[in-house]
Design a protein around this motif. Structure first.
Motif, mmCIF file in Angstrom:
data_model
loop_
_atom_site.group_PDB
_atom_site.id
_atom_site.type_symbol
_atom_site.label_atom_id
_atom_site.label_comp_id
_atom_site.label_asym_id
_atom_site.label_seq_id
_atom_site.Cartn_x
_atom_site.Cartn_y
_atom_site.Cartn_z
ATOM 1 N N LYS A 85 -13.039 4.741 -26.598
ATOM 2 C CA LYS A 85 -12.627 5.787 -27.170
ATOM 3 C C LYS A 85 -12.039 6.830 -26.396
ATOM 4 C CE LYS A 85 -13.912 9.809 -30.169
ATOM 5 N NZ LYS A 85 -14.920 10.452 -30.911
ATOM 6 N N MET A 86 -12.575 6.723 -25.123
ATOM 7 C CA MET A 86 -12.000 7.885 -23.956
ATOM 8 C C MET A 86 -11.071 7.417 -23.037
ATOM 9 S SD MET A 86 -15.656 9.604 -22.847
ATOM 10 C CE MET A 86 -16.615 8.200 -22.418
ATOM 11 N N ASN B 222 -23.480 8.443 -29.994
ATOM 12 C CA ASN B 222 -22.677 7.363 -30.160
ATOM 13 C C ASN B 222 -21.207 7.890 -29.871
ATOM 14 O OD1 ASN B 222 -21.789 8.601 -32.554
ATOM 15 N ND2 ASN B 222 -23.406 7.714 -33.516
ATOM 16 N N ALA B 223 -20.216 6.942 -30.002
ATOM 17 C CA ALA B 223 -18.733 7.533 -29.768
ATOM 18 C C ALA B 223 -18.247 8.445 -30.611
ATOM 19 C CB ALA B 223 -17.948 6.332 -29.642
ATOM 20 N N LYS C 265 -7.051 0.769 -24.017
ATOM 21 C CA LYS C 265 -7.798 0.169 -25.039
ATOM 22 C C LYS C 265 -8.142 -1.382 -24.733
ATOM 23 C CE LYS C 265 -7.752 4.234 -26.797
ATOM 24 N NZ LYS C 265 -8.897 5.224 -26.577
ATOM 25 N N GLU D 134 -17.747 1.418 -27.012
ATOM 26 C CA GLU D 134 -17.233 2.067 -28.010
ATOM 27 C C GLU D 134 -16.894 3.258 -27.319
ATOM 28 O OE1 GLU D 134 -19.579 2.412 -31.393
ATOM 29 O OE2 GLU D 134 -19.095 0.504 -32.405
ATOM 30 N N ALA D 135 -17.668 3.976 -26.752
ATOM 31 C CA ALA D 135 -17.527 5.249 -26.265
ATOM 32 C C ALA D 135 -16.257 5.251 -25.090
ATOM 33 C CB ALA D 135 -18.648 5.731 -25.325
ATOM 34 N N ILE E 271 -25.294 8.798 -23.035
ATOM 35 C CA ILE E 271 -25.304 8.446 -24.091
ATOM 36 C C ILE E 271 -26.755 7.913 -24.630
ATOM 37 C CG2 ILE E 271 -24.225 6.719 -25.899
ATOM 38 C CD1 ILE E 271 -22.007 6.399 -23.808
ATOM 39 N N ILE F 226 -18.310 12.157 -29.492
ATOM 40 C CA ILE F 226 -17.801 12.530 -28.141
ATOM 41 C C ILE F 226 -16.525 13.516 -28.846
ATOM 42 C CG2 ILE F 226 -16.292 11.912 -26.212
ATOM 43 C CD1 ILE F 226 -17.800 9.559 -26.364
#
Length: 634
Positions: free
Chosen positions: A275-276, A241-242, A280, A271-272, A214, A245
């Motif tokens: 997201k992955m 950024n996220a 969460k 954030e990345a 990133i 991806i």
């Protein structure tokens, strides 16, 4: 189950973090638009965020748009001296956020350029950091990525590197230079954090299915991270950024490695990861929890451990695992003068420090190593007082009543009466000396802790041990060398192998001596005869006179009757005057033999110290008497 691994040192490096904090501080202070000389960092998201706060990038050729009083930030890449001069001429408010690592390169290049060395920079000739470095050697550096473009080099050359360059490129260029130059001064100026970041990315990329790098597409260090990871993991992607991806990667990858360039803030990394991640929740996510550890609470007085991430001659910047980095000034490391912090510490050192301020003018947490030393010193001094241990202190100054010494920076008083076993007049000679002492007082008071130390007990013990050994070898009748230690009206005390012996005034000479100081000096080395050695009572009697022949032994040969002799009047009696013929031999001139005239007392005709001629009337060797006549000479 999906496994996400975040590489060490991912995200903002020290220099970038410092630049961002400085620009935000200036914004808070002046509350008006601020301009950065070029994008503050190579990250579009951060640049846009800064624009929302009235912080705008501006290029060199756009400086004419600025007016006196406008605020300009020099970013972490640094600039050439010509640009600094231009900014000053325009009377702008300039904040220099050049990374200390980069400033260090500027100083080295400037120094060796003045000494006549050529300059070689390992790096990208288009990179703003390299362009800035080149300006400090009059823009005449050879800039090379791998050495392939170096045909000729100066005989004398200084080699430096862009802070974000790869180690393998540094080695390639240096190998070429070593073959072409006679005198080489090389400084591997690749940032330690960069090396750690690249190694961590290299190690992780060998173990994962997918590697996500990133950072800004124009970021040199992020590009290098991508290249390194791609060598080990073919499924490596570079995103800013996220949002960039691909969902496909998230769905199909089990082990995902994450690293980020020096211009990538924590919030983009978070954030990345979110997201992955299947989880969460911040607290439940191991990687996010790891990133949040910098939010720990600290307070003044806390002792923390940290790692030096940058330093120069006067200050070190320390990662203390807090949202703000710490700053360790030289004065909080040592009180010594004319020393450099770079001589005592180095990048990567792990140190223990005490927090003495939560924020200085630049927003850093202020740290102290001296305070750690001071606390430890107080503990050791108290322990020494309780256990009667011996401690070494360095004498630093003379004060009323004694000396001031320092133990690890802590003030210790040594009274004058506890410096030696005898009285000392002048104390200045002790400054700079190291004393072994006992702590005889440790008292905590409202104004501070009073600590008093003494040498007397130690010196007395040393003296006693030395004397014990000396008494084993001393015998009556010996002739031995000694040193005069003290002088009194009745004699001199002489050190003989560590034992004090008395040389009585009557044993100094066969002649009459009023005071020992008239013939002896402190520290004189003299040979003495041991008259008596009383080992039981520790008394030693000495003599110099015993080593000199008794002048009365052959007095009749030296002073035959009827001869005229020259002498000096030394004292009077009612019946006559005594005349010194030589040290230890006096003759008497009876009052009736002073003059043909009638006199009542010797002082009517003579004076003490006066030289006279007299006739020897009689010599009595046994009674040690010599009769003289002055009037017979007349």
């Amino acid at each position: 189950m999906k496994n996400i691994v975040l590489a060490d040192k991912a995200g903002f490096c020290f220099g970038v973090k410092r630049a961002v904090e400085k620009v935000l501080k200036y914004k808070e202070k002046y509350n008006k638009p601020i301009y950065t000389l070029g994008p503050l960092i190579h990250n579009n998201d951060v640049v846009e965020y800064l624009k929302s706060k009235d912080i705008y990038p501006i290029e060199i050729n756009e400086l004419d748009q600025l007016n006196e009083g406008n605020i300009v930030i020099i970013r972490s890449h640094g600039v050439s001296p010509e640009i600094i001069e231009t900014l000053e001429k325009k009377k702008l408010i300039v904040a220099d956020a050049t990374c200390p690592h980069v400033s260090n390169i500027h100083e080295k290049v400037k120094k060796y350029y003045k000494l006549g060395y050529g300059t070689i920079i390992v790096g990208d000739f288009k990179h703003p950091e390299v362009i800035g470095i080149d300006g400090w050697c009059n823009n005449c550096a050879i800039i090379s990525k791998d050495g392939s473009n170096i045909d000729e080099t100066p005989n004398k050359v200084c080699v430096v590197a862009q802070t974000t360059e790869k180690q393998e490129n540094w080695k390639k260029v240096l190998k070429v230079v070593e073959q072409k130059s006679k005198e080489i001064v090389s400084f591997n100026t690749i940032c330690n954090a960069t090396q750690i970041r690249q190694k961590a990315a290299y190690d992780i990329s060998k173990k994962v299915d997918t590697m996500v790098v990133i950072g800004g597409y124009h970021s040199s260090n992020t590009t290098k991270l991508f290249e390194i990871c791609k060598e080990n993991c073919s499924n490596t992607i570079h995103v800013e950024n996220a949002g960039q991806i691909p969902d496909e990667i998230i769905k199909t990858s089990i082990n995902i490695g994450v690293t980020a360039g020096a211009s990538t803030p924590d919030w983009i990394i978070k954030e990345a990861i979110i997201k992955m991640s299947e989880n969460k929740d911040l607290q439940g996510n191991e990687q996010l929890a790891y990133m949040e550890q910098n939010d720990v609470q600290i307070a003044v007085g806390d002792t923390v451990k940290g790692k030096i991430i940058s330093l120069n001659e006067k200050e070190a910047f320390v990662d203390i695992k807090y949202k703000k980095d710490g700053i360790l000034p030289l004065k909080e490391v040592t009180k010594a003068q004319d020393v450099k912090l770079t001589d005592m510490l180095k990048d990567g050192d792990e140190i223990e420090v005490k927090i003495i301020s939560l924020r200085n003018d630049d927003g850093y947490v202020v740290l102290s190593k001296i305070e750690i030393e001071r606390e430890l010193a107080y503990k050791e001094l108290k322990k020494a007082f309780e256990n009667k241990d011996i401690l070494k202190i360095s004498i630093s100054e003379v004060v009323k009543g004694g000396l001031i010494g320092r133990y690890r920076g802590v003030r210790v008083f040594v009274p004058a009466s506890h410096i030696e076993l005898f009285h000392v007049e002048k104390l200045d000679k002790y400054i700079g000396q190291i004393f072994e002492t006992n702590v005889i007082e440790y008292k905590v008071q409202k104004r501070g802790t009073r600590i008093v130390a003494s040498r007397r007990e130690i010196l007395l013990k040393e003296k006693q041990e030395k004397e014990e050994k000396a008494w084993e070898t001393i015998e009556k009748g010996q002739i031995i060398e000694g040193k005069v230690k003290r002088l009194t009206n009745f004699g001199a005390f002489v050190d003989v192998n560590g034992v004090d012996g008395l040389l009585h005034v009557s044993e100094i000479s066969w002649g009459r001596i009023e005071r020992p100081k008239n013939v002896l000096n402190i520290n004189d080395k003299i040979k003495v005869y041991i008259l008596d050695a009383d080992k039981e009572n520790k008394k030693l009697s000495l003599s110099i006179k015993k080593l000199i022949q008794n002048p009365w032994d052959n007095v009749d040969e030296k002073y035959p009757n009827g001869n005229v002799v020259l002498g000096k009047i030394v004292r009077f009696a009612d019946f006559g005057a005594f005349v010194e013929l030589e040290p230890g031999v006096d003759g008497l001139v009876h009052v009736s033999e002073i003059s043909h005239k009638r006199i009542d007392k010797p002082s009517d005709m003579l004076q003490i110290g006066e030289e006279i001629k007299a006739k020897i009337l009689n010599v009595d060797k046994e009674q040690k008497k010599i009769s003289l006549s002055i009037k017979e000479v007349e």
